[in-house]
Scaffold this motif. Structure first.
Motif, PDB file in Angstrom:
ATOM      1  N   ALA A 299     -60.947  23.356  18.073  1.00  0.00           N
ATOM      2  CA  ALA A 299     -61.891  22.684  17.248  1.00  0.00           C
ATOM      3  C   ALA A 299     -60.989  21.451  16.646  1.00  0.00           C
ATOM      4  N   GLU A 300     -61.608  20.303  16.577  1.00  0.00           N
ATOM      5  CA  GLU A 300     -61.397  19.150  15.813  1.00  0.00           C
ATOM      6  C   GLU A 300     -62.538  18.497  15.657  1.00  0.00           C
ATOM      7  N   GLY A 301     -62.323  17.084  14.595  1.00  0.00           N
ATOM      8  CA  GLY A 301     -63.428  16.361  14.045  1.00  0.00           C
ATOM      9  C   GLY A 301     -63.968  17.173  12.823  1.00  0.00           C
ATOM     10  N   THR A 302     -65.168  16.939  12.651  1.00  0.00           N
ATOM     11  CA  THR A 302     -65.828  17.690  11.712  1.00  0.00           C
ATOM     12  C   THR A 302     -66.542  19.004  12.094  1.00  0.00           C
ATOM     13  N   VAL A 303     -67.024  19.876  11.033  1.00  0.00           N
ATOM     14  CA  VAL A 303     -67.581  20.958  11.248  1.00  0.00           C
ATOM     15  C   VAL A 303     -68.958  20.949  12.356  1.00  0.00           C
TER      16      VAL A 303
ATOM     17  N   LYS B 201     -64.320  17.936   7.626  1.00  0.00           N
ATOM     18  CA  LYS B 201     -63.078  17.833   8.515  1.00  0.00           C
ATOM     19  C   LYS B 201     -62.584  19.131   8.759  1.00  0.00           C
ATOM     20  N   VAL B 202     -62.287  19.313  10.143  1.00  0.00           N
ATOM     21  CA  VAL B 202     -61.704  20.837  10.417  1.00  0.00           C
ATOM     22  C   VAL B 202     -60.033  20.914  10.116  1.00  0.00           C
ATOM     23  N   ASN B 203     -59.718  21.731   9.309  1.00  0.00           N
ATOM     24  CA  ASN B 203     -58.347  21.758   8.929  1.00  0.00           C
ATOM     25  C   ASN B 203     -57.400  22.280  10.473  1.00  0.00           C
ATOM     26  N   ASP B 204     -56.586  21.763  10.874  1.00  0.00           N
ATOM     27  CA  ASP B 204     -55.952  21.842  12.056  1.00  0.00           C
ATOM     28  C   ASP B 204     -55.321  23.206  12.089  1.00  0.00           C
TER      29      ASP B 204
ATOM     30  N   GLY C 160     -69.449  24.791  25.239  1.00  0.00           N
ATOM     31  CA  GLY C 160     -68.150  25.679  26.012  1.00  0.00           C
ATOM     32  C   GLY C 160     -66.952  24.837  25.932  1.00  0.00           C
ATOM     33  N   LYS C 161     -66.537  23.894  25.049  1.00  0.00           N
ATOM     34  CA  LYS C 161     -65.453  22.959  25.190  1.00  0.00           C
ATOM     35  C   LYS C 161     -64.289  23.618  24.506  1.00  0.00           C
ATOM     36  N   LEU C 162     -64.399  24.654  23.804  1.00  0.00           N
ATOM     37  CA  LEU C 162     -63.276  25.398  22.873  1.00  0.00           C
ATOM     38  C   LEU C 162     -62.817  26.456  23.802  1.00  0.00           C
ATOM     39  N   THR C 163     -61.516  26.989  23.538  1.00  0.00           N
ATOM     40  CA  THR C 163     -60.965  27.871  24.442  1.00  0.00           C
ATOM     41  C   THR C 163     -60.969  29.115  23.675  1.00  0.00           C
ATOM     42  N   GLU C 164     -61.496  30.400  24.120  1.00  0.00           N
ATOM     43  CA  GLU C 164     -61.789  31.427  23.466  1.00  0.00           C
ATOM     44  C   GLU C 164     -60.040  32.040  23.506  1.00  0.00           C
ATOM     45  N   VAL C 165     -59.694  32.429  22.397  1.00  0.00           N
ATOM     46  CA  VAL C 165     -58.513  33.240  22.339  1.00  0.00           C
ATOM     47  C   VAL C 165     -58.474  34.739  22.664  1.00  0.00           C
TER      48      VAL C 165
END
Length: 116
Positions: free
Chosen positions: A90-94, A17-20, A104-109
């Motif tokens: 990022a959320e859920g599992t790796v 699980k991704v650490n928030d 392309g659902k994540l936002t580039e910082v």
């Protein structure tokens, strides 16, 4: 090959699980990716207690990309100074985070253009 790092709450590989919150993570999944597929994965443990050391530790693992739920400006600065790209949300599992990244659902910082 691209190396991707993901902060996780437990060492279960792609099922972790991704650490928030990046800086609070002790474990990180490291993915080697080629042609849009994970070719190898492992979980590494950062035994440093200083939160700032987490970014240095991951950069030292050869990561070119970080997928994170949330990541603070201090960590962002360290990664950007080393040429590491960061994607938040990022959320859920790796595996979920990797699929969201590919889609392309994540936002580039991006760097703050007003930072002096």
């Amino acid at each position: 090959m691209t190396r991707i790092a993901v902060p996780v709450v437990s060492p279960e590989g792609l099922a972790s699980k991704v650490n928030d919150h990046f800086a609070m993570s002790e474990c990180f999944a490291i993915l080697d990716v080629k042609g849009g597929r994970v070719t190898a994965s492992k979980v590494v443990r950062n035994r440093q207690k200083d939160e700032k050391k987490a970014a240095e530790f991951i950069a030292g693992q050869g990561a070119g990309i970080v997928l994170a739920g949330r990541i603070g400006s201090c960590m962002t600065r360290i990664f950007m100074d080393r040429g590491v790209r960061i994607f938040s949300g990022a959320e859920g599992t790796v595996q979920d985070a990797f699929e969201d990244y590919k889609a392309g659902k994540l936002t580039e910082v991006r760097p703050n253009p007003y930072r002096i």
